[in-house]
Scaffold this active site. Structure first.
Site, PDB file in Angstrom:
ATOM      1  N   GLN A   1      -9.074  13.491   0.262  1.00  0.00           N
ATOM      2  CA  GLN A   1      -8.252  14.411  -0.517  1.00  0.00           C
ATOM      3  C   GLN A   1      -8.716  15.839  -0.261  1.00  0.00           C
ATOM      4  O   GLN A   1      -9.870  16.076   0.086  1.00  0.00           O
ATOM      5  CB  GLN A   1      -8.376  14.096  -2.000  1.00  0.00           C
ATOM      6  CG  GLN A   1      -7.896  12.695  -2.341  1.00  0.00           C
ATOM      7  CD  GLN A   1      -7.843  12.482  -3.842  1.00  0.00           C
ATOM      8  OE1 GLN A   1      -7.154  13.200  -4.556  1.00  0.00           O
ATOM      9  NE2 GLN A   1      -8.590  11.513  -4.317  1.00  0.00           N
TER      10      GLN A   1
ATOM     11  N   HIS B   1      -8.526   7.304   3.549  1.00  0.00           N
ATOM     12  CA  HIS B   1      -7.918   8.615   3.295  1.00  0.00           C
ATOM     13  C   HIS B   1      -8.931   9.528   2.622  1.00  0.00           C
ATOM     14  O   HIS B   1      -9.951   9.061   2.105  1.00  0.00           O
ATOM     15  CB  HIS B   1      -6.680   8.471   2.407  1.00  0.00           C
ATOM     16  CG  HIS B   1      -6.974   8.054   0.988  1.00  0.00           C
ATOM     17  ND1 HIS B   1      -7.304   6.763   0.636  1.00  0.00           N
ATOM     18  CD2 HIS B   1      -6.997   8.774  -0.158  1.00  0.00           C
ATOM     19  CE1 HIS B   1      -7.511   6.697  -0.665  1.00  0.00           C
ATOM     20  NE2 HIS B   1      -7.331   7.904  -1.186  1.00  0.00           N
TER      21      HIS B   1
ATOM     22  N   SER C   1      -8.967   4.531  -5.342  1.00  0.00           N
ATOM     23  CA  SER C   1      -7.862   3.781  -5.927  1.00  0.00           C
ATOM     24  C   SER C   1      -7.098   2.985  -4.883  1.00  0.00           C
ATOM     25  O   SER C   1      -6.322   2.112  -5.210  1.00  0.00           O
ATOM     26  CB  SER C   1      -6.919   4.737  -6.664  1.00  0.00           C
ATOM     27  OG  SER C   1      -6.495   5.751  -5.783  1.00  0.00           O
TER      28      SER C   1
ATOM     29  N   HIS D   1      -4.175   0.504   8.045  1.00  0.00           N
ATOM     30  CA  HIS D   1      -4.695   0.241   6.711  1.00  0.00           C
ATOM     31  C   HIS D   1      -6.172  -0.176   6.753  1.00  0.00           C
ATOM     32  O   HIS D   1      -6.908  -0.006   5.782  1.00  0.00           O
ATOM     33  CB  HIS D   1      -3.849  -0.870   6.081  1.00  0.00           C
ATOM     34  CG  HIS D   1      -4.144  -1.151   4.649  1.00  0.00           C
ATOM     35  ND1 HIS D   1      -3.687  -0.361   3.617  1.00  0.00           N
ATOM     36  CD2 HIS D   1      -4.875  -2.145   4.067  1.00  0.00           C
ATOM     37  CE1 HIS D   1      -4.105  -0.865   2.460  1.00  0.00           C
ATOM     38  NE2 HIS D   1      -4.828  -1.933   2.706  1.00  0.00           N
TER      39      HIS D   1
ATOM     40  N   HIS E   1      -6.759   2.050   1.707  1.00  0.00           N
ATOM     41  CA  HIS E   1      -6.282   2.694   2.949  1.00  0.00           C
ATOM     42  C   HIS E   1      -7.136   3.943   3.207  1.00  0.00           C
ATOM     43  O   HIS E   1      -7.190   4.826   2.363  1.00  0.00           O
ATOM     44  CB  HIS E   1      -4.810   3.079   2.805  1.00  0.00           C
ATOM     45  CG  HIS E   1      -4.162   3.436   4.102  1.00  0.00           C
ATOM     46  ND1 HIS E   1      -3.103   2.731   4.619  1.00  0.00           N
ATOM     47  CD2 HIS E   1      -4.434   4.415   4.992  1.00  0.00           C
ATOM     48  CE1 HIS E   1      -2.752   3.266   5.779  1.00  0.00           C
ATOM     49  NE2 HIS E   1      -3.548   4.293   6.023  1.00  0.00           N
TER      50      HIS E   1
ATOM     51  N   CYS F   1       0.485   3.313   3.456  1.00  0.00           N
ATOM     52  CA  CYS F   1       0.864   2.805   4.783  1.00  0.00           C
ATOM     53  C   CYS F   1       2.188   3.427   5.250  1.00  0.00           C
ATOM     54  O   CYS F   1       3.047   3.770   4.433  1.00  0.00           O
ATOM     55  CB  CYS F   1       0.990   1.276   4.749  1.00  0.00           C
ATOM     56  SG  CYS F   1      -0.573   0.406   5.019  1.00  0.00           S
TER      57      CYS F   1
ATOM     58  N   CYS G   1       0.852  -1.203   0.000  1.00  0.00           N
ATOM     59  CA  CYS G   1       0.000   0.000   0.000  1.00  0.00           C
ATOM     60  C   CYS G   1       0.884   1.249   0.000  1.00  0.00           C
ATOM     61  O   CYS G   1       1.761   1.391   0.860  1.00  0.00           O
ATOM     62  CB  CYS G   1      -0.884  -0.012   1.246  1.00  0.00           C
ATOM     63  SG  CYS G   1      -1.702   1.556   1.551  1.00  0.00           S
TER      64      CYS G   1
ATOM     65  N   ASN H   1     -13.548   9.536  -1.326  1.00  0.00           N
ATOM     66  CA  ASN H   1     -14.153   8.452  -2.103  1.00  0.00           C
ATOM     67  C   ASN H   1     -13.863   7.189  -1.352  1.00  0.00           C
ATOM     68  O   ASN H   1     -12.707   6.838  -1.180  1.00  0.00           O
ATOM     69  CB  ASN H   1     -13.477   8.306  -3.479  1.00  0.00           C
ATOM     70  CG  ASN H   1     -14.026   9.281  -4.469  1.00  0.00           C
ATOM     71  OD1 ASN H   1     -15.166   9.711  -4.375  1.00  0.00           O
ATOM     72  ND2 ASN H   1     -13.206   9.620  -5.426  1.00  0.00           N
TER      73      ASN H   1
HETATM   74 ZN   LIG Z   1      -2.264   1.169   3.717  1.00  0.00          ZN
END
Ligand SMILES: [Zn+2]
Ligand SMILES: [Zn+2]
Ligand SMILES: [Zn+2]
Length: 354
Positions: free
Chosen positions: A170, A168, A163, A115, A166, A55, A52, A155
């Site tokens: 933006q 997250h 994509s 993760h 993990h 990570c 990933c 998203n």
């Molecule tokens: Zn990750």
């Protein structure tokens, strides 16, 4: 026609923020379903994935290596959609072929080093750190003179085009206010001019009185299925106090925002006992140094799931060419979301997570 009659007949509902209509067809919920079947997500992802790029300690595609971060981590997107130093070039042929360079900054915010931990499974204290990073980022990006708008969005899930699993979000900040906030801004501004009050404050009063579409709330925030929702489980997160941007929230409100984000995502995951995919984003006043009394901070959640973890809604055909349409009413969706427990389904069967 009264409110109850509308629950059984096709009708249009008005979205005062976009000034567009949605078609609601509650009589169709009895029809046989032959929708697309999505394979269910695999088992829980690992706590750490060596492949990933988000990570801690791993190298990213652009060559940079993530630090061994232990909390929320922000970096400039390695493949940004916008660049801060594009030259100023414009093109205009009779107002029909028009373009102009757009400058901007794109960042990625990893919610946690884990993760496998989505907001629904993080503690309120750890989500509060995410909220603080949003505030810090909005303050620093808004202070850049040529930045007019800061967009925070997430998203979640492969079906929404995420994509990387993990957890997250933006943050894109750019020179011009994007389409959706600009559309809402003009509706809120017109409403303020006409009524001398805030569109979303007035809407909030109606929803608090009705209660039918409320999912959960605390002292500072409320989550509801808006009357004009298009997506089956679309929700609107609203601040109870009138203010325009996330960097104007108090410490107590930041705690309350962390609390409501955790609870909303648990409601989502518990509906089908699956990690609920969605696109979400905050809408806030532009950072163009104007006061913007018309703006009221809120967030939209647009989840695609329809009637199980395996069946999703598509905006195609009539919706793409004419008007968005839904079968299940927003009131039924709200009840479905509200009625699930506020303990995450994975916490009920195992003791993993934090
Ligand atoms: Zn990750
Ligand atoms: Zn307001
Ligand atoms: Zn909005």
């Amino acid at each position: 026609m009264n409110k109850l009659d509308l629950q059984n007949v096709p009708h249009r509902r008005f979205n005062p923020l976009t000034r567009e209509w949605v078609l609601v067809s509650p009589q169709r919920t009895a029809r046989p379903w032959q929708g697309k079947t999505e394979p269910l997500p695999l088992d829980q992802p690992p706590r750490y994935d060596a492949h990933c790029y988000l990570c801690p300690g791993n190298s990213r595609a652009g060559g940079a290596r993530n630090p061994q971060y232990s909390s929320t981590f922000v970096f400039d997107n390695d493949y940004p959609a916008l660049l801060p130093d594009s030259p100023d070039i414009s093109l205009d042929q009779s107002g029909l072929i028009v373009s102009r360079t757009e400058r901007g900054i794109c960042r990625v915010v990893c919610f946690s080093p884990r993760h496998d931990l989505t907001l629904a499974r993080m503690s309120s204290a750890k989500i509060r750190r995410v909220v603080d990073v949003w505030i810090e980022q909005c303050q620093s990006l808004a202070a850049i003179p040529w930045i007019s708008y800061v967009q925070i969005f997430e998203n979640r899930g492969a079906t929404m085009g995420a994509s990387n699993p993990h957890p997250h979000c933006q943050i894109w900040a750019n020179a011009n206010c994007p389409n959706q906030p600009e559309k809402e801004q003009s509706a809120m501004l017109d409403y303020l001019d006409r009524n001398h009050s805030c569109l979303l404050c007035d809407y909030l009063k109606l929803e608090l009185a009705d209660k039918e579409r409320i999912i959960c709330q605390n002292d500072a925030f409320i989550v509801l299925v808006p009357y004009w929702a298009v997506w089956p489980f679309e929700t609107l997160l609203l601040s109870k106090r009138h203010f325009g941007a996330i960097d104007q929230i108090s410490g107590q409100e930041a705690d309350a925002l962390a609390d409501i984000l955790r609870r909303l995502t648990i409601h989502f995951d518990n509906v089908f006992e699956t990690p609920f995919p969605y696109s979400m984003g905050f809408h806030q006043r532009p950072s163009d140094q104007q006061p913007h009394p018309e703006w009221h901070l809120h967030a939209h959640y647009y989840p695609p799931l329809l009637r199980s973890a395996a069946v999703q809604k598509f905006m195609v055909g009539y919706e793409m060419l004419a008007t968005p349409q839904r079968d299940i009413t927003p009131e039924i969706s709200a009840a479905r979301l509200r009625e699930v427990p506020e303990t995450h389904y994975l916490e009920r069967t195992s003791r993993s997570g934090t």
